[in-house]
Write a protein that holds these residues in place. Sequence first.
Motif, PDB file in Angstrom:
ATOM      1  N   MET A   1       0.850  -1.178   0.000  1.00  0.00           N
ATOM      2  CA  MET A   1       0.000   0.000   0.000  1.00  0.00           C
ATOM      3  C   MET A   1       0.898   1.245   0.000  1.00  0.00           C
ATOM      4  O   MET A   1       1.894   1.291   0.705  1.00  0.00           O
TER       5      MET A   1
ATOM      6  N   GLU B   1       2.208   1.249  10.465  1.00  0.00           N
ATOM      7  CA  GLU B   1       1.228   0.285   9.945  1.00  0.00           C
ATOM      8  C   GLU B   1       1.739  -0.408   8.677  1.00  0.00           C
ATOM      9  O   GLU B   1       0.990  -1.116   8.010  1.00  0.00           O
TER      10      GLU B   1
ATOM     11  N   ASP C   1      -2.452   4.672  -3.378  1.00  0.00           N
ATOM     12  CA  ASP C   1      -3.703   4.201  -2.784  1.00  0.00           C
ATOM     13  C   ASP C   1      -4.392   5.279  -1.956  1.00  0.00           C
ATOM     14  O   ASP C   1      -5.616   5.368  -1.924  1.00  0.00           O
TER      15      ASP C   1
ATOM     16  N   ILE D   1      -6.401   3.661   6.038  1.00  0.00           N
ATOM     17  CA  ILE D   1      -5.877   2.335   5.686  1.00  0.00           C
ATOM     18  C   ILE D   1      -7.006   1.306   5.642  1.00  0.00           C
ATOM     19  O   ILE D   1      -7.082   0.495   4.714  1.00  0.00           O
ATOM     20  N   ALA D   2      -7.873   1.363   6.631  1.00  0.00           N
ATOM     21  CA  ALA D   2      -8.992   0.420   6.691  1.00  0.00           C
ATOM     22  C   ALA D   2      -9.909   0.591   5.478  1.00  0.00           C
ATOM     23  O   ALA D   2     -10.441  -0.398   4.938  1.00  0.00           O
TER      24      ALA D   2
ATOM     25  N   VAL E   1      -9.060   1.521   2.446  1.00  0.00           N
ATOM     26  CA  VAL E   1      -8.403   0.879   1.300  1.00  0.00           C
ATOM     27  C   VAL E   1      -8.569  -0.641   1.388  1.00  0.00           C
ATOM     28  O   VAL E   1      -8.824  -1.309   0.390  1.00  0.00           O
ATOM     29  N   ASN E   2      -8.436  -1.177   2.582  1.00  0.00           N
ATOM     30  CA  ASN E   2      -8.518  -2.635   2.773  1.00  0.00           C
ATOM     31  C   ASN E   2      -9.935  -3.173   2.738  1.00  0.00           C
ATOM     32  O   ASN E   2     -10.114  -4.391   2.664  1.00  0.00           O
TER      33      ASN E   2
END
Length: 150
Positions: free
Chosen positions: A1, A28, A51, A145-146, A148-149
Amino acid sequence: MKARVFYATITGNNEDVADVIIDTFESEGVEVTKEDIQMVDPHDISADETDIVVVVPYTFDKGTVPDESLDFFEDLEDTDLSGIVYGVSGSGDDFYGKDFAVAIDKFEAQFEKSGATKGADGVKVNLSPDVEATEELQAFTKALIAKVNA
Protein backbone atom coordinates in the motif's frame (compact mmCIF):
# COMPACT_ATOMS: atom_id res chain seq x y z
CA MET A 1 0.00 0.00 0.00
CA LYS A 2 1.28 3.48 -0.91
CA ALA A 3 0.31 6.85 0.53
CA ARG A 4 1.29 10.40 -0.32
CA VAL A 5 1.02 13.26 2.18
CA PHE A 6 0.94 16.78 0.76
CA TYR A 7 1.30 19.66 3.21
CA ALA A 8 1.49 23.44 3.38
CA THR A 9 2.89 25.25 6.39
CA ILE A 10 4.08 28.64 7.56
CA THR A 11 4.61 28.06 11.27
CA GLY A 12 5.65 24.41 11.14
CA ASN A 13 2.45 23.25 12.85
CA ASN A 14 1.13 21.57 9.72
CA GLU A 15 4.40 19.80 9.14
CA ASP A 16 3.99 18.44 12.69
CA VAL A 17 0.48 17.24 11.73
CA ALA A 18 1.86 15.64 8.56
CA ASP A 19 4.63 13.94 10.55
CA VAL A 20 2.12 12.31 12.95
CA ILE A 21 0.20 10.97 9.94
CA ILE A 22 3.40 9.76 8.27
CA ASP A 23 4.65 8.08 11.44
CA THR A 24 1.33 6.27 11.76
CA PHE A 25 1.41 5.10 8.13
CA GLU A 26 4.95 3.81 8.62
CA SER A 27 4.05 2.00 11.86
CA GLU A 28 1.23 0.28 9.95
CA GLY A 29 3.58 -0.82 7.17
CA VAL A 30 2.40 1.67 4.55
CA GLU A 31 4.97 3.10 2.13
CA VAL A 32 4.57 6.87 2.40
CA THR A 33 6.06 9.99 0.87
CA LYS A 34 5.88 13.53 2.26
CA GLU A 35 5.66 16.34 -0.28
CA ASP A 36 5.27 20.11 -0.30
CA ILE A 37 1.84 20.69 -1.89
CA GLN A 38 3.07 23.43 -4.19
CA MET A 39 5.33 20.87 -5.89
CA VAL A 40 2.45 18.48 -6.72
CA ASP A 41 0.12 18.46 -9.73
CA PRO A 42 -3.01 16.42 -8.96
CA HIS A 43 -3.18 15.39 -12.63
CA ASP A 44 0.00 13.38 -12.02
CA ILE A 45 -1.58 11.26 -9.26
CA SER A 46 -2.47 7.78 -10.44
CA ALA A 47 -4.44 5.02 -8.72
CA ASP A 48 -1.89 2.62 -10.22
CA GLU A 49 0.82 4.14 -8.04
CA THR A 50 -1.08 5.67 -5.10
CA ASP A 51 -3.70 4.20 -2.78
CA ILE A 52 -4.12 7.09 -0.34
CA VAL A 53 -3.69 10.85 -0.66
CA VAL A 54 -3.66 13.08 2.42
CA VAL A 55 -3.69 16.87 2.20
CA VAL A 56 -2.60 18.88 5.24
CA PRO A 57 -3.53 22.55 4.63
CA TYR A 58 -3.55 25.46 7.01
CA THR A 59 -6.35 28.03 6.90
CA PHE A 60 -5.37 31.54 5.92
CA ASP A 61 -6.99 34.97 6.21
CA LYS A 62 -10.66 34.52 7.11
CA GLY A 63 -11.00 30.95 5.92
CA THR A 64 -9.10 30.76 2.65
CA VAL A 65 -6.88 27.93 1.49
CA PRO A 66 -3.12 28.60 1.50
CA ASP A 67 -1.76 30.45 -1.54
CA GLU A 68 0.83 27.74 -2.15
CA SER A 69 -1.95 25.15 -2.46
CA LEU A 70 -4.26 27.13 -4.77
CA ASP A 71 -3.08 25.45 -7.99
CA PHE A 72 -3.54 21.99 -6.47
CA PHE A 73 -6.93 23.01 -5.01
CA GLU A 74 -8.25 24.43 -8.28
CA ASP A 75 -6.94 21.51 -10.37
CA LEU A 76 -8.73 18.96 -8.14
CA GLU A 77 -12.04 19.98 -9.67
CA ASP A 78 -11.14 18.57 -13.09
CA THR A 79 -8.90 15.69 -12.01
CA ASP A 80 -10.08 12.08 -11.95
CA LEU A 81 -8.88 10.46 -8.74
CA SER A 82 -11.24 7.49 -8.90
CA GLY A 83 -9.83 4.52 -7.04
CA ILE A 84 -7.90 6.65 -4.56
CA VAL A 85 -8.82 7.13 -0.90
CA TYR A 86 -8.33 10.64 0.45
CA GLY A 87 -8.21 12.39 3.78
CA VAL A 88 -7.69 16.00 4.84
CA SER A 89 -6.43 17.17 8.21
CA GLY A 90 -4.54 20.20 9.38
CA SER A 91 -3.91 22.84 11.96
CA GLY A 92 -5.62 26.10 12.59
CA ASP A 93 -6.09 28.56 15.40
CA ASP A 94 -9.41 28.41 17.24
CA PHE A 95 -8.98 32.14 17.91
CA TYR A 96 -10.56 32.60 14.44
CA GLY A 97 -13.90 31.11 15.54
CA LYS A 98 -16.10 30.10 12.61
CA ASP A 99 -13.09 30.28 10.28
CA PHE A 100 -11.13 27.73 12.37
CA ALA A 101 -9.43 25.27 9.99
CA VAL A 102 -12.11 25.64 7.28
CA ALA A 103 -9.54 24.93 4.56
CA ILE A 104 -10.02 21.28 5.57
CA ASP A 105 -13.73 21.47 4.71
CA LYS A 106 -12.97 23.25 1.43
CA PHE A 107 -10.43 20.63 0.38
CA GLU A 108 -12.85 17.81 1.25
CA ALA A 109 -15.47 19.43 -1.01
CA GLN A 110 -12.92 19.68 -3.86
CA PHE A 111 -11.89 16.07 -3.43
CA GLU A 112 -15.55 15.03 -3.78
CA LYS A 113 -15.48 16.53 -7.29
CA SER A 114 -12.44 14.40 -8.19
CA GLY A 115 -14.15 11.04 -7.73
CA ALA A 116 -11.80 10.05 -4.89
CA THR A 117 -13.26 8.16 -1.92
CA LYS A 118 -13.32 9.83 1.48
CA GLY A 119 -11.53 7.56 3.92
CA ALA A 120 -12.08 9.46 7.17
CA ASP A 121 -13.46 12.69 8.52
CA GLY A 122 -10.84 15.41 8.69
CA VAL A 123 -9.12 16.26 11.95
CA LYS A 124 -8.84 19.94 12.86
CA VAL A 125 -5.89 20.53 15.17
CA ASN A 126 -5.65 23.70 17.24
CA LEU A 127 -2.13 24.97 16.57
CA SER A 128 0.31 22.05 17.10
CA PRO A 129 -0.74 18.45 17.82
CA ASP A 130 -1.05 17.72 21.54
CA VAL A 131 -1.62 14.23 22.96
CA GLU A 132 -5.35 14.24 22.17
CA ALA A 133 -4.87 15.57 18.63
CA THR A 134 -2.09 13.04 18.02
CA GLU A 135 -4.46 10.22 18.98
CA GLU A 136 -7.15 11.65 16.66
CA LEU A 137 -4.64 11.86 13.79
CA GLN A 138 -3.51 8.28 14.41
CA ALA A 139 -7.13 7.08 14.33
CA PHE A 140 -7.72 9.16 11.16
CA THR A 141 -4.73 7.53 9.45
CA LYS A 142 -5.77 4.02 10.48
CA ALA A 143 -9.28 4.71 9.12
CA LEU A 144 -7.77 5.62 5.74
CA ILE A 145 -5.88 2.34 5.69
CA ALA A 146 -8.99 0.42 6.69
CA LYS A 147 -10.95 2.08 3.86
CA VAL A 148 -8.40 0.88 1.30
CA ASN A 149 -8.52 -2.63 2.77
CA ALA A 150 -12.34 -2.76 2.83
